[in-house]
Design a protein around this motif. Structure first.
Motif, PDB file in Angstrom:
ATOM      1  N   ASP A 131      42.951  69.441  19.395  1.00  0.00           N
ATOM      2  CA  ASP A 131      41.965  69.647  20.090  1.00  0.00           C
ATOM      3  C   ASP A 131      42.264  70.202  21.688  1.00  0.00           C
ATOM      4  OD1 ASP A 131      40.153  69.122  18.255  1.00  0.00           O
ATOM      5  OD2 ASP A 131      39.685  67.363  19.072  1.00  0.00           O
ATOM      6  N   TRP A 132      43.130  69.603  22.233  1.00  0.00           N
ATOM      7  CA  TRP A 132      43.365  70.020  23.498  1.00  0.00           C
ATOM      8  C   TRP A 132      44.423  71.137  23.708  1.00  0.00           C
ATOM      9  CZ3 TRP A 132      48.250  71.269  25.841  1.00  0.00           C
ATOM     10  CH2 TRP A 132      48.375  71.204  27.329  1.00  0.00           C
ATOM     11  N   PHE A 137      44.488  76.807  24.953  1.00  0.00           N
ATOM     12  CA  PHE A 137      45.433  78.009  24.525  1.00  0.00           C
ATOM     13  C   PHE A 137      44.546  78.863  23.269  1.00  0.00           C
ATOM     14  CE2 PHE A 137      48.945  74.930  25.363  1.00  0.00           C
ATOM     15  CZ  PHE A 137      49.082  75.569  26.660  1.00  0.00           C
ATOM     16  N   PRO A 138      43.365  79.013  23.544  1.00  0.00           N
ATOM     17  CA  PRO A 138      42.740  79.623  22.272  1.00  0.00           C
ATOM     18  C   PRO A 138      43.346  80.927  21.891  1.00  0.00           C
ATOM     19  CG  PRO A 138      41.532  80.054  24.579  1.00  0.00           C
ATOM     20  CD  PRO A 138      42.745  79.110  24.821  1.00  0.00           C
ATOM     21  N   GLY A 139      43.351  80.936  20.465  1.00  0.00           N
ATOM     22  CA  GLY A 139      44.052  82.318  19.899  1.00  0.00           C
ATOM     23  C   GLY A 139      45.300  82.163  19.777  1.00  0.00           C
ATOM     24  N   VAL A 140      46.052  81.025  20.369  1.00  0.00           N
ATOM     25  CA  VAL A 140      47.417  81.182  20.129  1.00  0.00           C
ATOM     26  C   VAL A 140      48.094  79.968  19.230  1.00  0.00           C
ATOM     27  CG1 VAL A 140      49.485  80.713  21.697  1.00  0.00           C
ATOM     28  CG2 VAL A 140      47.670  81.654  22.695  1.00  0.00           C
ATOM     29  N   PRO A 142      49.979  77.196  17.338  1.00  0.00           N
ATOM     30  CA  PRO A 142      50.660  76.235  17.905  1.00  0.00           C
ATOM     31  C   PRO A 142      52.034  76.400  17.764  1.00  0.00           C
ATOM     32  CG  PRO A 142      48.737  75.181  17.019  1.00  0.00           C
ATOM     33  CD  PRO A 142      48.660  76.704  16.613  1.00  0.00           C
ATOM     34  N   GLU A 143      52.501  76.890  16.574  1.00  0.00           N
ATOM     35  CA  GLU A 143      53.675  77.344  16.028  1.00  0.00           C
ATOM     36  C   GLU A 143      54.625  78.150  16.834  1.00  0.00           C
ATOM     37  OE1 GLU A 143      51.202  79.690  12.969  1.00  0.00           O
ATOM     38  OE2 GLU A 143      51.283  77.572  13.940  1.00  0.00           O
ATOM     39  N   VAL A 144      53.839  78.942  17.584  1.00  0.00           N
ATOM     40  CA  VAL A 144      54.646  79.979  18.515  1.00  0.00           C
ATOM     41  C   VAL A 144      55.114  79.496  19.763  1.00  0.00           C
ATOM     42  CG1 VAL A 144      53.688  81.738  17.102  1.00  0.00           C
ATOM     43  CG2 VAL A 144      52.628  81.439  19.235  1.00  0.00           C
ATOM     44  N   ILE A 145      54.446  78.273  20.496  1.00  0.00           N
ATOM     45  CA  ILE A 145      54.488  77.717  21.772  1.00  0.00           C
ATOM     46  C   ILE A 145      55.714  76.908  21.815  1.00  0.00           C
ATOM     47  CG2 ILE A 145      53.477  76.246  23.316  1.00  0.00           C
ATOM     48  CD1 ILE A 145      50.750  77.071  22.258  1.00  0.00           C
ATOM     49  N   ARG A 146      56.376  77.108  22.761  1.00  0.00           N
ATOM     50  CA  ARG A 146      57.679  76.397  23.159  1.00  0.00           C
ATOM     51  C   ARG A 146      57.287  75.728  24.760  1.00  0.00           C
ATOM     52  NH1 ARG A 146      57.957  77.118  18.522  1.00  0.00           N
ATOM     53  NH2 ARG A 146      59.750  77.632  17.164  1.00  0.00           N
ATOM     54  N   VAL A 147      58.088  74.893  25.054  1.00  0.00           N
ATOM     55  CA  VAL A 147      57.871  74.090  26.324  1.00  0.00           C
ATOM     56  C   VAL A 147      59.518  74.414  26.973  1.00  0.00           C
ATOM     57  CG1 VAL A 147      57.482  72.281  27.435  1.00  0.00           C
ATOM     58  CG2 VAL A 147      56.103  72.720  25.401  1.00  0.00           C
ATOM     59  N   MET A 148      59.446  74.636  28.255  1.00  0.00           N
ATOM     60  CA  MET A 148      60.695  74.489  28.971  1.00  0.00           C
ATOM     61  C   MET A 148      60.232  73.725  30.440  1.00  0.00           C
ATOM     62  SD  MET A 148      63.069  78.093  28.635  1.00  0.00           S
ATOM     63  CE  MET A 148      64.656  76.978  29.173  1.00  0.00           C
ATOM     64  N   THR A 149      61.256  73.061  30.821  1.00  0.00           N
ATOM     65  CA  THR A 149      61.009  72.638  32.268  1.00  0.00           C
ATOM     66  C   THR A 149      61.629  73.479  33.199  1.00  0.00           C
ATOM     67  OG1 THR A 149      61.736  70.332  31.208  1.00  0.00           O
ATOM     68  CG2 THR A 149      61.698  70.519  33.578  1.00  0.00           C
ATOM     69  N   GLY A 150      60.548  73.668  34.473  1.00  0.00           N
ATOM     70  CA  GLY A 150      60.865  74.583  35.303  1.00  0.00           C
ATOM     71  C   GLY A 150      61.554  73.995  36.451  1.00  0.00           C
ATOM     72  N   ARG A 151      62.740  74.397  37.145  1.00  0.00           N
ATOM     73  CA  ARG A 151      63.397  74.091  38.166  1.00  0.00           C
ATOM     74  C   ARG A 151      63.238  75.025  39.563  1.00  0.00           C
ATOM     75  NH1 ARG A 151      62.876  69.331  37.183  1.00  0.00           N
ATOM     76  NH2 ARG A 151      64.210  67.982  36.192  1.00  0.00           N
ATOM     77  N   GLY A 152      63.037  74.433  40.735  1.00  0.00           N
ATOM     78  CA  GLY A 152      62.887  75.562  41.725  1.00  0.00           C
ATOM     79  C   GLY A 152      61.455  75.687  42.369  1.00  0.00           C
TER      80      GLY A 152
END
Length: 235
Positions: A131-132, A137-140, A142-152
């Motif tokens: 649900d979240w 991310f309407p229309g996206v 889930p299988e194409v989403i990746r997560v990275m940690t930002g630094r800086g």
């Protein structure tokens, strides 16, 4: 032979059949460019080696050292403990109503930029409610989403140091002025890109302390569009 040579050998002519670099990177949760660097000898180590071995159906010891048989024993699963299959399709669904996002190995630089492979993987996945995801991310898919940690701090105010950045990996080409995760001069960055003509992109930071940089479009390898950030606030 290096570890990269053996990964490439197993990927192109191994027990699991031919697996593309793109599919292998997606299934094991690392950036395509990271896998390319490993195979080409620019990066020697990866914390994803066990996952790579499972996907390719080979022994970890063989990948690491070249000793012994390549193929894993028949009773060793080629897939993942979480239920992923050996067909190259990552299992994004967890419990009913939840989605698991793989966390890409390494960090996205939001400063001068971080070289690929400078940092180890610290989280393997992020589990959130479907649900979240649909609200944020309407229309996206889930299988194409990746997560990275930002630094800086160059994107402070939009993406902050330590944020988990959600990336739509369908976007591989510049199509509009927006924030992207991209590779440039050996560094992985999350910054805004703006087209300025003559096949040139301007790399823009939110923080005025970081000047804009113009770079040829051909030198920027886009890995996805930055959709949003998840901020961890310390008290």
């Amino acid at each position: 032979m290096t570890i990269g040579d053996r990964i490439k050998q197993a990927r192109t002519d191994g027990p699991a059949g031919k697996v593309s670099r793109k599919d292998l990177a997606a299934v094991v949760g690392i950036a395509y460019s990271t896998l390319a660097d490993i195979e080409n000898g620019y990066q020697e180590n990866t914390t994803a080696l066990h996952r790579i071995a499972r996907r390719l159906g080979v022994r970890v010891e063989w990948l690491e050292t070249g000793r012994g048989a390549m193929e894993a024993p028949p009773n060793q699963s080629v897939g993942y403990d979480d239920g992923s299959t050996s067909q190259g399709v990552a299992r994004f669904e967890t419990d009913e109503g939840y989605v698991r996002f793989p966390l890409l190995e390494g960090f996205a630089g939001m400063g001068r930029g971080d070289y690929v492979g400078d940092y180890p993987e610290v989280v393997t996945s992020l589990r959130v409610s479907r649900d979240w995801v649909e609200r944020k991310f309407p229309g996206v898919p889930p299988e194409v989403i990746r997560v990275m940690t930002g630094r800086g701090d160059s994107m402070k105010g939009q993406f902050n140091d330590g944020d988990l950045i959600f990336i739509d990996t369908r976007v591989k080409d510049f199509d509009q002025d927006s924030a992207y995760c991209f590779r440039w001069e050996g560094r992985v960055l999350v910054k805004r890109l703006q087209f300025v003509g003559r096949n040139t992109l301007r790399i823009l930071s939110k923080n005025p302390d970081y000047p804009a940089i113009d770079a040829p479009l051909s030198e920027i390898e886009i890995g996805g569009r930055a959709l949003a950030a998840w901020t961890l606030q310390e008290f």
